[in-house]
Write a protein that holds these residues in place. Sequence first.
Motif, short mmCIF file in Angstrom:
data_model
loop_
_atom_site.label_atom_id
_atom_site.label_comp_id
_atom_site.label_asym_id
_atom_site.label_seq_id
_atom_site.Cartn_x
_atom_site.Cartn_y
_atom_site.Cartn_z
N PHE A 1 0.84 -1.10 0.14
CA PHE A 1 0.02 -0.12 -0.07
C PHE A 1 0.88 1.19 0.01
CE2 PHE A 1 -2.18 -3.53 1.89
CZ PHE A 1 -3.55 -3.43 1.48
N TYR A 2 0.33 2.41 -0.72
CA TYR A 2 1.12 3.40 -0.64
C TYR A 2 0.32 4.43 -0.14
CZ TYR A 2 4.27 0.97 -4.19
OH TYR A 2 4.99 -0.02 -4.25
N MET A 3 1.13 5.49 0.69
CA MET A 3 0.20 6.46 1.38
C MET A 3 1.03 7.77 1.15
SD MET A 3 -0.93 6.62 5.30
CE MET A 3 0.57 6.55 6.17
N HIS A 4 0.16 8.80 0.37
CA HIS A 4 0.85 10.16 0.36
C HIS A 4 0.70 10.97 1.42
CE1 HIS A 4 2.03 9.39 -4.05
NE2 HIS A 4 1.07 8.50 -3.89
N PHE A 5 1.32 12.10 1.46
CA PHE A 5 1.31 12.85 2.68
C PHE A 5 1.55 14.41 2.25
CE2 PHE A 5 5.48 11.24 2.27
CZ PHE A 5 6.28 12.28 2.41
N TRP A 6 1.36 15.34 3.22
CA TRP A 6 1.54 16.57 2.71
C TRP A 6 1.65 17.48 4.08
CZ3 TRP A 6 2.50 20.18 -0.99
CH2 TRP A 6 2.40 21.60 -0.74
N ALA A 7 2.79 18.37 4.19
CA ALA A 7 2.72 19.42 5.51
C ALA A 7 3.80 20.43 4.94
CB ALA A 7 3.31 18.71 6.62
N THR A 8 3.51 21.64 5.74
CA THR A 8 4.57 22.80 5.44
C THR A 8 5.01 23.18 6.89
OG1 THR A 8 2.72 24.56 5.63
CG2 THR A 8 3.27 23.57 3.57
N GLY A 9 6.33 23.49 7.06
CA GLY A 9 6.80 24.11 8.37
C GLY A 9 8.22 24.05 8.33
N ASP A 10 8.80 24.15 9.38
CA ASP A 10 10.34 24.14 9.50
C ASP A 10 10.71 22.75 8.82
OD1 ASP A 10 12.92 25.24 10.72
OD2 ASP A 10 12.77 23.25 11.56
N GLY A 11 11.79 22.95 7.97
CA GLY A 11 12.20 21.66 7.30
C GLY A 11 12.84 20.60 8.37
N VAL A 12 13.47 21.06 9.34
CA VAL A 12 14.17 20.12 10.34
C VAL A 12 12.95 19.60 11.14
CG1 VAL A 12 15.98 19.65 12.16
CG2 VAL A 12 16.41 21.02 10.13
N THR A 13 12.11 20.29 11.57
CA THR A 13 11.09 19.75 12.26
C THR A 13 10.25 18.69 11.47
OG1 THR A 13 10.94 22.12 13.52
CG2 THR A 13 8.98 20.46 13.33
N LEU A 14 9.94 19.16 10.16
CA LEU A 14 9.04 18.09 9.55
C LEU A 14 9.92 16.66 9.42
CD1 LEU A 14 7.81 20.42 6.67
CD2 LEU A 14 6.48 19.53 8.55
N ALA A 15 11.25 16.68 9.19
CA ALA A 15 11.99 15.79 9.20
C ALA A 15 11.83 14.74 10.45
CB ALA A 15 13.32 16.06 8.74
N LYS A 16 11.89 15.41 11.66
CA LYS A 16 11.80 14.77 12.81
C LYS A 16 10.39 14.20 12.98
CE LYS A 16 15.24 17.60 15.33
NZ LYS A 16 15.53 18.61 16.29
N GLU A 17 9.28 14.56 12.43
CA GLU A 17 8.10 14.18 12.48
C GLU A 17 7.68 13.25 11.54
OE1 GLU A 17 6.54 14.83 15.03
OE2 GLU A 17 7.12 17.03 15.52
N LEU A 18 8.66 13.08 10.70
CA LEU A 18 8.46 11.74 9.52
C LEU A 18 9.29 10.79 9.89
CD1 LEU A 18 9.29 13.93 6.13
CD2 LEU A 18 7.27 12.44 6.73
N ARG A 19 10.18 10.84 10.69
CA ARG A 19 11.10 9.75 11.18
C ARG A 19 10.35 8.72 11.72
NH1 ARG A 19 16.61 8.80 11.90
NH2 ARG A 19 16.84 6.53 12.47
N PRO A 20 9.40 8.75 12.88
CA PRO A 20 8.68 7.71 13.30
C PRO A 20 7.75 7.02 12.43
CG PRO A 20 8.53 9.68 14.86
CD PRO A 20 9.04 10.03 13.44
N ALA A 21 7.43 7.57 11.54
CA ALA A 21 6.41 6.76 10.46
C ALA A 21 7.61 5.91 9.39
CB ALA A 21 5.76 7.74 9.46
#
Length: 334
Positions: free
Chosen positions: A304-324
């Motif tokens: 299965f493929y899941m697309h996502f979207w967000a805007t914000g501080d780049g490093v903060t977004l990367a940290k939020e992506l890591r658990p997924a």
Amino acid sequence: MSPHSHRKPVAATAVALLMVAGSGLLAGCGTDTKDGAAGQGAQPVGAEAAMQGHAQPPVQTTEADWKPVADLLGRTGTLMNGAVYRVPLPRKDLTVTTQGVTIKPGLSLGGYAAFAKYRHQTMLMGDLVVTEDELPKVTDALQVAGIEQTALHKHLLQQSPAIWWTHIHAMGDPVALAKGLKSALAATAIPPASPPPATQPPIGLNTAGIDKAIGRKGTADGGIYKFSIARKNPVTDGMHVLPPAFGITTGINFQPLGDNRAAINGDFVMTAPEVQKAIRALRKGGIDIVELHNHSLNDQPRLFYMHFWATGDGVTLAKELRPALDATALVPAA
């Protein structure tokens, strides 16, 4: 798929040829890059996959083997790991916006067609980016050419104009496949191929901080900062090993918005038990879910493929992506 439903076990010599090592940049869906590398880390697509239903890996080829395809399409692809010839089909002609952000082609609009030779036939897989007006004509052209549509979906929220992504699949003679693909491309305004820029534009992001948060090294491509990560275990269709370069990767793309802010888009590739874990991890980080779908009709394991979207501080977004990312069975971070 192929009429050859009974395969002999893959010989050890053939297995040794195909340790598909990713070199950086092909996302699962709607992303393309200057060099066509696919899947960070290595995916063992030989012995283990061969034991899973005796699936055969692609045979090794050279650039010269694909010249008839390139000549017919009028577009040069990149041969990855000697196995998959991938032709970029970016929509550089479109101006697409979502939630006030003008989307660069490298973030979400990079279609592609990928070819690989197997023992008896060539496989075509790809993802075409089409407008809503183009979609019926593209569908008809594909059906006339005998090219299957295996998925149809969107990658972005609140997009203007309306854009669709359709995945394609076929088996047969490579030139015949290229002719069928060309007829579908003729129903679109996908622009002619253009050479890559001599130099890469600067990335206005803290890429070192993003790399640290993701746990991998990204790559700058056309003003977008990208990650493409292969599955840890082999993927087949029951008869053929499907390398990551066919689009079987998790793609994470960062488009700079100024002041170290970014828009992120891409897709996670997951098995069924991983889906809810990834959703919960993304939502905990405030990242929107765009689409959840399949790309293929008979992949094994079912993906299965899941697309996502967000805007914000780049490093903060990367940290939020890591658990997924950590909730899915990807090639381990270095």
